[in-house]
Design a protein around this motif. Sequence first.
Motif, mmCIF file in Angstrom:
data_model
loop_
_atom_site.group_PDB
_atom_site.id
_atom_site.type_symbol
_atom_site.label_atom_id
_atom_site.label_comp_id
_atom_site.label_asym_id
_atom_site.label_seq_id
_atom_site.Cartn_x
_atom_site.Cartn_y
_atom_site.Cartn_z
ATOM 1 N N ASN A 49 0.843 -1.197 0.000
ATOM 2 C CA ASN A 49 0.000 0.000 0.000
ATOM 3 C C ASN A 49 0.879 1.249 0.000
ATOM 4 O O ASN A 49 0.966 1.959 1.006
ATOM 5 N N PRO A 50 1.584 1.523 -1.091
ATOM 6 C CA PRO A 50 2.480 2.681 -1.128
ATOM 7 C C PRO A 50 1.713 4.003 -1.036
ATOM 8 O O PRO A 50 0.537 4.079 -1.388
ATOM 9 N N GLY A 51 2.400 5.032 -0.584
ATOM 10 C CA GLY A 51 1.795 6.351 -0.524
ATOM 11 C C GLY A 51 0.959 6.606 0.699
ATOM 12 O O GLY A 51 0.264 7.616 0.780
ATOM 13 N N GLY A 52 1.011 5.710 1.664
ATOM 14 C CA GLY A 52 0.231 5.882 2.880
ATOM 15 C C GLY A 52 0.985 6.670 3.935
ATOM 16 O O GLY A 52 1.971 7.359 3.653
ATOM 17 N N ALA A 53 0.535 6.542 5.159
ATOM 18 C CA ALA A 53 1.101 7.336 6.248
ATOM 19 C C ALA A 53 2.428 6.791 6.745
ATOM 20 O O ALA A 53 3.158 7.496 7.428
ATOM 21 N N PHE A 54 2.764 5.536 6.410
ATOM 22 C CA PHE A 54 3.930 4.901 7.002
ATOM 23 C C PHE A 54 5.002 4.579 5.968
ATOM 24 O O PHE A 54 4.713 4.291 4.810
ATOM 25 N N THR A 55 6.240 4.612 6.420
ATOM 26 C CA THR A 55 7.392 4.289 5.583
ATOM 27 C C THR A 55 8.232 3.228 6.297
ATOM 28 O O THR A 55 8.044 2.960 7.486
ATOM 29 N N VAL A 56 9.187 2.657 5.561
ATOM 30 C CA VAL A 56 10.048 1.634 6.146
ATOM 31 C C VAL A 56 10.889 2.216 7.279
ATOM 32 O O VAL A 56 11.108 1.563 8.301
ATOM 33 N N ALA A 70 2.496 6.105 21.676
ATOM 34 C CA ALA A 70 2.042 7.484 21.865
ATOM 35 C C ALA A 70 3.200 8.449 21.611
ATOM 36 O O ALA A 70 3.022 9.504 20.980
ATOM 37 N N LEU A 71 4.387 8.088 22.075
ATOM 38 C CA LEU A 71 5.562 8.924 21.838
ATOM 39 C C LEU A 71 5.916 8.956 20.354
ATOM 40 O O LEU A 71 6.255 10.007 19.800
ATOM 41 N N LEU A 72 5.815 7.786 19.702
ATOM 42 C CA LEU A 72 6.122 7.740 18.272
ATOM 43 C C LEU A 72 5.107 8.539 17.463
ATOM 44 O O LEU A 72 5.472 9.246 16.519
ATOM 45 N N ALA A 73 3.829 8.423 17.812
ATOM 46 C CA ALA A 73 2.795 9.187 17.109
ATOM 47 C C ALA A 73 3.047 10.687 17.245
ATOM 48 O O ALA A 73 2.867 11.456 16.290
ATOM 49 N N ARG A 74 3.464 11.098 18.416
ATOM 50 C CA ARG A 74 3.763 12.510 18.628
ATOM 51 C C ARG A 74 4.964 12.940 17.787
ATOM 52 O O ARG A 74 4.968 14.036 17.213
ATOM 53 N N LYS A 75 5.957 12.085 17.699
ATOM 54 C CA LYS A 75 7.149 12.409 16.913
ATOM 55 C C LYS A 75 6.801 12.643 15.447
ATOM 56 O O LYS A 75 7.328 13.555 14.808
ATOM 57 N N TYR A 76 5.915 11.798 14.895
ATOM 58 C CA TYR A 76 5.585 11.882 13.472
ATOM 59 C C TYR A 76 4.293 12.652 13.202
ATOM 60 O O TYR A 76 3.822 12.683 12.055
ATOM 61 N N HIS A 77 3.728 13.279 14.225
ATOM 62 C CA HIS A 77 2.517 14.089 14.067
ATOM 63 C C HIS A 77 1.374 13.282 13.450
ATOM 64 O O HIS A 77 0.689 13.734 12.534
ATOM 65 N N LEU A 78 1.192 12.067 13.968
ATOM 66 C CA LEU A 78 0.119 11.200 13.502
ATOM 67 C C LEU A 78 -0.864 10.928 14.637
ATOM 68 O O LEU A 78 -0.469 10.894 15.808
ATOM 69 N N PRO A 79 -2.132 10.728 14.317
ATOM 70 C CA PRO A 79 -3.079 10.312 15.355
ATOM 71 C C PRO A 79 -2.637 8.984 15.969
ATOM 72 O O PRO A 79 -2.255 8.056 15.255
ATOM 73 N N LYS A 101 -11.652 14.859 9.369
ATOM 74 C CA LYS A 101 -10.815 15.996 9.016
ATOM 75 C C LYS A 101 -9.547 16.054 9.855
ATOM 76 O O LYS A 101 -8.473 16.371 9.355
ATOM 77 N N ALA A 102 -9.671 15.745 11.147
ATOM 78 C CA ALA A 102 -8.503 15.803 12.022
ATOM 79 C C ALA A 102 -7.452 14.779 11.598
ATOM 80 O O ALA A 102 -6.258 15.074 11.554
ATOM 81 N N THR A 103 -7.908 13.580 11.262
ATOM 82 C CA THR A 103 -6.973 12.542 10.833
ATOM 83 C C THR A 103 -6.327 12.911 9.509
ATOM 84 O O THR A 103 -5.123 12.764 9.310
ATOM 85 N N LYS A 104 -7.111 13.401 8.570
ATOM 86 C CA LYS A 104 -6.574 13.792 7.274
ATOM 87 C C LYS A 104 -5.550 14.910 7.409
ATOM 88 O O LYS A 104 -4.502 14.887 6.769
ATOM 89 N N ALA A 105 -5.832 15.865 8.257
ATOM 90 C CA ALA A 105 -4.919 16.987 8.440
ATOM 91 C C ALA A 105 -3.607 16.507 9.061
ATOM 92 O O ALA A 105 -2.518 16.932 8.676
ATOM 93 N N ALA A 106 -3.704 15.567 10.032
ATOM 94 C CA ALA A 106 -2.502 15.087 10.683
ATOM 95 C C ALA A 106 -1.620 14.307 9.712
ATOM 96 O O ALA A 106 -0.405 14.472 9.676
ATOM 97 N N ILE A 107 -2.237 13.446 8.901
ATOM 98 C CA ILE A 107 -1.469 12.665 7.941
ATOM 99 C C ILE A 107 -0.885 13.566 6.867
ATOM 100 O O ILE A 107 0.254 13.408 6.439
#
Length: 287
Positions: free
Chosen positions: A44-51, A111-120, A274-280
């Motif tokens: 699923n390329p182009g999503g919120a996550f990378t290797v 939770a710490l990782l989500a904060r680092k990458y600005h993701l929900p 909207k909040a999730t879309k904005a964060a991603i």
Amino acid sequence: MLVHPQIDPIAIQLGPLAVRWYGLMYLIGFACFILLGRYRIKRNPGGAFTVSMLDDMLFYGVLGVIVGGRLGHIFFYQFGYYLEHPLEIFAVWQGGMSFHGGFLGVIAAMALLARKYHLPWLVVTDFIAPLVPLGLGAGRIGNFINAELWGRPTDVPWGMIFPYVDNVPRHPSQLYEFALEGLVFFTLMWIYSARPRPVGAVSGVFLIGYGVFRSFAEFFREPDEGFMGMMTLGISMGQWLSLPMILAGVIMLVWAYRTQAPMSPQGKDGKATKATKAAIAGKRGGK
């Protein structure tokens, strides 16, 4: 009648260096996490996550598992023992890890990782949830090799004698948990998460699934010795700790389907809130 094979807990001995099976099972679990995560990202390329983010997830997750799992075992099960033998707190190679403690540790780490990458936070937990069960199964194989967490006495044909314990045939409960928490749970999570689901739904199913499977397996497992092995109403500590997981999972699942819109397993926003879309979007922009 079966007899536990009494496998040497040391898998490889290189001079003073001893590699234990228990540690190898954790490495297998972490390897499964990386391989499955990379497969999902590439599919699923182009999503919120990378290797590279996946590598960070593993680092954060390892810390959460080890620290949380050990502290959970100490405080939930054998607080009195470790109070008398404090140096053994650090002997993690001997076993003694609590899933529920490790779970709390991973939750904090994500939770710490989500904060680092600005993701929900729930987008992150939804992604990692299907990657975890095979690691849980590997841990149960480690328990079996160490001849720990054995089952209750039984007269079933596959009852197993654990010579380190006694000569009474017992349920090989570690293998039950390997099958349920590992293989069956992985299959359930992988299939359910393969299609777009509301944010938080996959995490909710994880909580419900693990809580149910663990609670069922506890009926065949000898209660843990030490701190509060069996609680009131004939319910074990493992079952009491699983009940809040099941309740939280049900609440999360209802909330997700009522308030969220489906997202892909890779975290693609699609029709997400909207909040999730904005964060991603912020993450993709390098913020």
